[in-house]
Design a protein around this motif. Structure first.
Motif, PDB file in Angstrom:
ATOM      1  N   LEU A 282      -0.994   2.790   6.900  1.00  0.00           N
ATOM      2  CA  LEU A 282       0.078   2.125   6.714  1.00  0.00           C
ATOM      3  C   LEU A 282       1.013   1.444   7.447  1.00  0.00           C
ATOM      4  CD1 LEU A 282       0.669   3.078   2.998  1.00  0.00           C
ATOM      5  CD2 LEU A 282      -1.023   2.072   3.737  1.00  0.00           C
TER       6      LEU A 282
ATOM      7  N   ASP B 268       0.845   5.936  -0.344  1.00  0.00           N
ATOM      8  CA  ASP B 268      -0.361   7.277  -0.257  1.00  0.00           C
ATOM      9  C   ASP B 268      -1.724   7.359   0.178  1.00  0.00           C
ATOM     10  OD1 ASP B 268       2.207   7.696  -2.465  1.00  0.00           O
ATOM     11  OD2 ASP B 268       0.810   7.652  -3.744  1.00  0.00           O
ATOM     12  N   LEU B 269      -1.366   6.837   1.451  1.00  0.00           N
ATOM     13  CA  LEU B 269      -3.034   6.733   2.192  1.00  0.00           C
ATOM     14  C   LEU B 269      -3.168   8.648   2.569  1.00  0.00           C
ATOM     15  CD1 LEU B 269      -3.839   4.642   5.198  1.00  0.00           C
ATOM     16  CD2 LEU B 269      -4.022   7.311   5.290  1.00  0.00           C
ATOM     17  N   THR B 270      -4.908   8.490   2.320  1.00  0.00           N
ATOM     18  CA  THR B 270      -5.067   9.914   3.129  1.00  0.00           C
ATOM     19  C   THR B 270      -6.204   9.617   3.934  1.00  0.00           C
ATOM     20  OG1 THR B 270      -5.105  12.487   1.580  1.00  0.00           O
ATOM     21  CG2 THR B 270      -6.035  10.323   0.488  1.00  0.00           C
ATOM     22  N   CYS B 271      -7.242  10.931   3.737  1.00  0.00           N
ATOM     23  CA  CYS B 271      -8.785  10.440   4.274  1.00  0.00           C
ATOM     24  C   CYS B 271      -9.136  11.598   4.763  1.00  0.00           C
ATOM     25  CB  CYS B 271      -8.375   9.979   5.817  1.00  0.00           C
ATOM     26  SG  CYS B 271      -7.715  10.532   7.053  1.00  0.00           S
TER      27      CYS B 271
ATOM     28  N   TYR C  15       1.243  -0.938  -0.192  1.00  0.00           N
ATOM     29  CA  TYR C  15      -0.370   0.190  -0.107  1.00  0.00           C
ATOM     30  C   TYR C  15       0.907   1.300  -0.077  1.00  0.00           C
ATOM     31  CZ  TYR C  15      -2.936  -3.583   1.649  1.00  0.00           C
ATOM     32  OH  TYR C  15      -3.544  -5.119   2.177  1.00  0.00           O
TER      33      TYR C  15
ATOM     34  N   ALA D 149       2.349   6.482   6.224  1.00  0.00           N
ATOM     35  CA  ALA D 149       1.702   7.298   5.377  1.00  0.00           C
ATOM     36  C   ALA D 149       0.616   8.142   6.550  1.00  0.00           C
ATOM     37  CB  ALA D 149       1.033   6.815   4.537  1.00  0.00           C
TER      38      ALA D 149
ATOM     39  N   GLU E 292      -3.445   1.062  -3.590  1.00  0.00           N
ATOM     40  CA  GLU E 292      -3.098  -0.859  -3.503  1.00  0.00           C
ATOM     41  C   GLU E 292      -2.181  -1.138  -4.713  1.00  0.00           C
ATOM     42  OE1 GLU E 292      -5.088  -4.625  -2.261  1.00  0.00           O
ATOM     43  OE2 GLU E 292      -6.064  -3.201  -1.630  1.00  0.00           O
TER      44      GLU E 292
ATOM     45  N   VAL F 252      -3.543  -1.915   6.370  1.00  0.00           N
ATOM     46  CA  VAL F 252      -3.832  -0.566   6.616  1.00  0.00           C
ATOM     47  C   VAL F 252      -4.992  -0.382   8.021  1.00  0.00           C
ATOM     48  CG1 VAL F 252      -5.729   1.258   5.756  1.00  0.00           C
ATOM     49  CG2 VAL F 252      -4.412  -0.201   4.377  1.00  0.00           C
TER      50      VAL F 252
ATOM     51  N   TRP G 207      -6.220   4.902  -0.032  1.00  0.00           N
ATOM     52  CA  TRP G 207      -4.896   4.203  -0.762  1.00  0.00           C
ATOM     53  C   TRP G 207      -4.463   3.600  -1.773  1.00  0.00           C
ATOM     54  CZ3 TRP G 207      -8.292   2.267   2.763  1.00  0.00           C
ATOM     55  CH2 TRP G 207      -8.676   0.523   2.602  1.00  0.00           C
TER      56      TRP G 207
END
Length: 626
Positions: free
Chosen positions: A331, A35-38, A33, A320, A47, A341, A45
């Motif tokens: 992550l 580039d996680l963002t929220c 995984y 991330a 994958e 995640v 993210w």
């Protein structure tokens, strides 16, 4: 030694243990995984899908997980060749970098159709950040001209309009915008410096058109990374001026203060765009990931740093970080999980895995890392992780010590981590011990340890490889007469030079797109690493003998060890010609060599069939010399 509990386990010769854990299963478990963002409703993210050889955006909401990226697209940036920051949320849309053409695309969260935002074939994008006040994407832009690359900070409106924000520096990273949208900060650096040797933090106010006004700077013989604005607008950054990458905060104009934190690295080297290993939380708190002898710890500290609360203690790597009102997201990986995640409740500490890479190995069959710190040259200490053979159906023959496979990581200013790696399990399942080395020059142990490789590549790392064999042999953990070594990219250079220095200590070796001639690499490598070789070895004009002595190609006559080579024919970092010259030189002197090339692979293989072929071919090759 890990001894399986089953009394029915058969005795067999190490290196030849039968295992149902195939190369195909090892590769299928290679989901990762990035580039996680929220926002307040969802977590996104990127994958990597090993079965498809592409990367897609995934969305989690309380209703479940869905894939957003349509067929025919793959989400990955290749800015600086290593990419990063290929995804950002833009209100009720997302914007991503498409791997094939490196252009920005806009996609509604409700629909699967994509609209192209940029369309210049000679440009790439990465490090994406959304500016909600002006409805635009701030990004690092890489323009390829005939003989050079130019880098800039730009803004791309959701209507496709482009604005230039900053240019003139050789490199940019980690743009970030203040909560009120009035200030912009970023990292830049100039050649011949590298982002982990000397970089500059820049910040500026934005005018009515969203353009920078007077730019202020900080940086003096230090590496800065990961700027961010807190919830009250204060600017923070990691700097290694104290000897470790630790968080500092701007308190008044040019005045900065170090925030209370452990004397430890709070980030690895910034090879990619927009890393995030710490985070400003409401009420002056910080979430920080820091390294403890190679193991990552995640903690939340109070405003004054006097309180420190550990989180997700079963995990040993964190990346991330992001948060919303419901909790902290990141992550993470552990010795039992290659990638996950996580959602962490900041009140209760409860951890929930929203997504997790699967492995077909049962818990009893997983070989877990043992941290080792061992003496090496100059009365110094090197680090690594040892994995013993582990297979619940087989045990070592009486009085037999296992053969050893040495993993040498790439970079070389990088690191290995104590997390589930299916490639390592592939070997331990078959009766091999594995040592994954963080030789001097690796990150995670402070600036001084990281700088030990300056001018010493091909010396310090080789000393640490040979010292690891001695250490594990003296402890009775391995058979020092049955040692194999493998490495990718810069790890291939360490592998080949280990054979130059002590070929008789290795039964066989594997080089995966490894560097065999640093002068050739220096001549053709991309801009991001154009000065890296000089930092690692020295000036080739004033120190030509160093290049000659540390070139595996120039010293090929010292190698007698059988070697298997793997090379992608589209590799723009280590060109195929370099590997082919090494193969030819060894064949000419009668060294057993096997060469496998892949037509459609770059620097780092991605196609599942090819990754499986590498593992199977390498195993077969080693077994010939057990």
């Amino acid at each position: 030694m890990n001894v399986p509990p089953e009394s029915s386990a058969r005795v067999d010769v190490a290196g030849h243990w039968p295992s149902a854990f195939s190369a195909a299963e090892a590769i299928a478990g290679g989901t990762d995984y990035a580039d996680l963002t929220c926002d307040e409703q969802r977590v996104l993210w990127v994958e990597f899908l090993p079965g498809e050889g592409r990367s897609a955006v995934m969305e989690w909401t309380p209703d479940g997980i869905r894939r957003l990226t349509p067929d025919g697209y793959s989400v990955r940036s290749r800015v600086y060749e290593y990419g990063g920051g290929a995804l950002c949320l833009a209100g009720d849309e997302l914007v991503f970098v498409n791997e094939a053409d490196q252009q920005l695309y806009r996609q509604s969260l409700q629909e699967r159709g994509c609209k192209q935002l940029t369309g210049l074939d000679n440009r790439r994008y990465g490090g994406l950040v959304f500016d909600p006040l002006r409805q635009r994407i701030i990004a690092v832009e890489e323009e390829h001209l005939e003989n050079r690359a130019i880098h800039r900070l730009v803004a791309i409106g959701l209507d496709g309009q482009r604005q230039l924000l900053a240019e003139g520096a050789d490199f940019y990273n980690s743009p970030c915008i203040s909560p009120d949208g009035q200030r912009l900060a970023w990292i830049e650096w100039q050649r011949p410096e590298l982002p982990w040797t000397n970089s500059t933090l820049c910040w500026t106010a934005l005018d009515d058109h969203g353009l920078p006004t007077a730019v202020e700077r900080m940086g003096n013989d230090e590496s800065l990374q990961q700027p961010l604005f807190g919830d009250r607008g204060q600017l923070l950054c990691l700097t290694d001026r104290s000897g470790y990458w630790q968080p500092w905060r701007q308190v008044d104009g040019q005045q900065w203060q170090q925030l209370p934190s452990r004397n430890a690295d709070h980030a690895p080297a910034p090879w990619q765009l927009n890393p995030r290993h710490y985070l400003a939380l409401p009420n002056g708190r910080l979430a920080v990931a820091w390294s403890d002898q190679g193991y990552a710890r995640l903690t939340v500290t109070g405003p004054d740093g006097s309180t420190e609360r550990p989180l997700a203690q079963g995990y040993t790597r964190f990346r991330a970080l992001a948060h919303n009102h419901t909790g902290l997201f990141c992550l993470a990986s552990s010795p039992d999980c290659s990638a996950a995640v996580l959602r962490i409740d900041l009140d209760s500490g409860e951890v929930k895995a929203l997504a997790q890479a699967a492995t077909s190995l049962a818990a009893v069959d997983i070989s877990r890392p043992e941290s080792i710190a061992y003496p090496t040259a100059h009365q110094e200490t090197a680090h690594g992780f040892y994995y013993s053979p582990r297979n619940s159906k087989v045990i070592l023959a009486k009085d037999e010590l296992p053969p050893l496979v040495i993993f040498t990581h790439g970079g070389p200013t990088s690191a290995c981590y104590p997390v589930l790696d299916n490639r390592i399990q592939f070997w331990t399942q078959r009766g091999f011990a594995v040592v994954d080395l963080n030789y001097r020059g690796s990150v995670g142990f402070g600036r001084a340890y990281r700088q030990r490789l300056q001018g010493n590549w091909g010396i310090t790392d080789i000393e640490d490889v040979l010292a690891a064999i001695d250490h594990l042999g003296q402890r009775g953990l391995i058979d020092p007469h049955r040692v194999f070594i493998r490495g990718q990219s810069a790890g291939g250079f360490t592998t080949l030079n280990s054979l130059v220095s002590a070929s008789g200590r290795f039964r066989a070796a594997a080089s995966l797109y490894g560097v065999s001639d640093p002068l050739q690499l220096r001549a053709v490598t991309h801009k991001f690493e154009a000065d890296y070789i000089d930092w690692l070895i020295g000036d080739p004009v004033s120190q030509p003998e160093d290049y000659q002595q540390r070139s595996p190609l120039a010293q090929a006559k010292a190698i007698t060890t059988p070697i298997i080579f793997f090379q992608g024919l589209q590799d723009a970092v280590v060109l195929p010609a370099q590997t082919e010259q090494m193969v030819a030189a060894l064949e000419e002197q009668g060294v057993p060599v096997h060469y496998i090339k892949f037509d459609k692979e770059r620097h780092g293989f991605r196609q599942p069939a090819n990754l499986q072929k590498v593992l199977d071919a390498e195993l077969s090759f080693y077994r010939m010399y057990l």
